[in-house]
Design an enzyme around this catalytic site. Structure first.
Site, PDB file in Angstrom:
ATOM      1  N   ASP A 176     -39.227   0.588   9.097  1.00 30.38           N
ATOM      2  CA  ASP A 176     -39.188   1.948   8.548  1.00 30.38           C
ATOM      3  C   ASP A 176     -38.195   2.798   9.334  1.00 30.38           C
ATOM      4  O   ASP A 176     -38.358   3.015  10.532  1.00 30.38           O
ATOM      5  CB  ASP A 176     -40.574   2.591   8.611  1.00 30.38           C
ATOM      6  CG  ASP A 176     -41.573   1.911   7.693  1.00 30.38           C
ATOM      7  OD1 ASP A 176     -41.349   1.936   6.476  1.00 30.38           O
ATOM      8  OD2 ASP A 176     -42.557   1.356   8.197  1.00 30.38           O
ATOM      9  N   ASP A 228     -35.247   3.227  15.356  1.00 25.40           N
ATOM     10  CA  ASP A 228     -34.842   4.612  15.133  1.00 25.40           C
ATOM     11  C   ASP A 228     -35.729   5.625  15.849  1.00 25.40           C
ATOM     12  O   ASP A 228     -35.444   6.815  15.821  1.00 25.40           O
ATOM     13  CB  ASP A 228     -34.880   4.935  13.634  1.00 25.40           C
ATOM     14  CG  ASP A 228     -36.311   4.962  13.099  1.00 25.40           C
ATOM     15  OD1 ASP A 228     -36.962   3.885  13.106  1.00 25.40           O
ATOM     16  OD2 ASP A 228     -36.795   6.037  12.711  1.00 25.40           O
ATOM     17  N   ASP A 253     -36.877  -3.052  14.002  1.00 27.90           N
ATOM     18  CA  ASP A 253     -37.846  -2.153  13.380  1.00 27.90           C
ATOM     19  C   ASP A 253     -37.531  -2.105  11.882  1.00 27.90           C
ATOM     20  O   ASP A 253     -36.418  -2.458  11.453  1.00 27.90           O
ATOM     21  CB  ASP A 253     -37.720  -0.766  14.018  1.00 27.90           C
ATOM     22  CG  ASP A 253     -38.562   0.274  13.309  1.00 27.90           C
ATOM     23  OD1 ASP A 253     -39.789   0.067  13.228  1.00 27.90           O
ATOM     24  OD2 ASP A 253     -37.999   1.266  12.819  1.00 27.90           O
TER      25      ASP A 253
END
Length: 336
Positions: free
Chosen positions: A17, A213, A15
């Site tokens: 961001d 996240d 991922d």
């Protein structure tokens, strides 16, 4: 010495961001961790729900942060949304775009006709993140959706991690249209599996590791794709949300950041860890022992997931200090 986590997998689906960067600011250690993956010839793929940038622009942004990347290593939710619509609609069908130019370009590449205003010929609405989206854009989409157009959202992330903190994501704009229309969009990006499956296939991977996240997108997407996952604490996920994670949003491993890839897999596994003991006392989990705070968190998650108990209490000075460091309540109340 035990093998590092990065040695156990043949590709890494990252991922962006909240995992690699916060907007224009790289997350400390991310560039070095990715450099080490490349040094051992491990394929890297960047799998992002952000539909506001084209793959080439994403790769350029990464290179500006001292992270090697090429456009063909980037998979975006804009690509996934365009692919979905290309499979569902006849060639040349009109699609109302609520999003950035990158999403519009993907719609064109899929053989469809992008427009910005509602009309009788609009067959679908596609919605992706764009900081410039305003009321007028949502109004056009509302008209088309109420008239029966197929509605596809690139993703439904409610927030977007940035250098300024968590800001409204595409899911917040989707929520506005959901309220206004009573309709529900089809979701093309994470947590659906295709982004992960496509990225792993492009890397020729049989045992990829997903890293992210967010539990509701990154980790849930990995679960849906049948891929092991490492959750990091550099973005949206917190110790409290990890302890209370539902089965569909549970990772195999937990690390502070991407630097965890150099740590032995067993030390990162969400399972009881040496040095800490967690026992159930009625409706409360009591933690005692000593050691690293994240090792305690891995132990707490394992026991909470097994028992369903989320009321936590430290037993002893070191456990209290670890709870405080993790931002967990120390009074024995359930985590909500």
């Amino acid at each position: 010495m035990a093998d590092a986590l990065r040695d156990a997998y043949d590709a890494f689906l990252l991922d962006l961001d909240g995992t690699v960067y916060h907007g224009s600011r790289p997350i400390p250690g991310a560039a070095e961790a990715i450099r080490q993956l490349r040094e051992q010839n491990s394929p890297v793929r960047f799998v992002t729900n952000n539909a506001s940038k084209a793959p080439g622009d994403v790769a350029g942004h990464l290179r500006g942060l001292d992270i090697d990347a090429t456009a063909d290593e980037v998979s975006t939710s804009a690509q996934a949304a365009a692919k979905l619509l290309g499979e569902r609609l006849p060639a040349g069908a009109t699609v109302l775009v609520v999003g950035a130019a990158a999403l519009e370009d993907e719609i064109t590449a899929a053989g469809l006709k992008p427009v910005r205003e509602a009309g009788d010929d609009v067959a679908a609405v596609v919605q992706g993140h764009n900081p410039a989206t305003g009321w007028a854009d949502l109004a056009e989409a509302c008209v088309a959706i109420r008239a029966g157009a197929l509605w596809v959202a690139s993703n439904v992330d409610t927030t977007l991690p940035t250098e300024r903190g968590l800001l409204p994501g595409n899911g917040s704009m989707v929520a506005a249209l959901r309220t206004a229309t009573g309709a529900e969009p089809e979701v093309a990006g994470k947590p659906e599996a295709p982004l992960f499956v496509t990225a792993a296939r492009s890397a020729g991977a049989s045992r990829p590791l997903a890293i992210g996240d967010r539990l509701d997108t990154d980790i849930a997407g990995a679960v849906n794709a049948g891929v092991d996952a490492l959750v990091v604490l550099t973005g949206v996920a917190t110790p409290a949300t990890l302890v209370t994670a539902i089965p569909a949003e549970r990772a195999q491993y937990l690390g502070a950041d991407l630097g965890a890839l150099a740590t032995p897999a067993d030390e990162l596994r969400i399972a009881p860890q040496p040095g800490w003991q967690v026992r159930q006392d009625g409706g409360t989990l009591v933690a005692t022992g000593d050691g690293d705070s994240l090792a305690l968190l891995r132990t707490l998650c394992a026991v909470a997931w097994d028992t369903g108990v989320t009321a936590l209490r430290p037993g002893g000075e070191r456990a209290t200090a670890a709870f405080t460091e993790l931002g967990l309540p120390t009074g024995g109340e359930p985590i909500r």
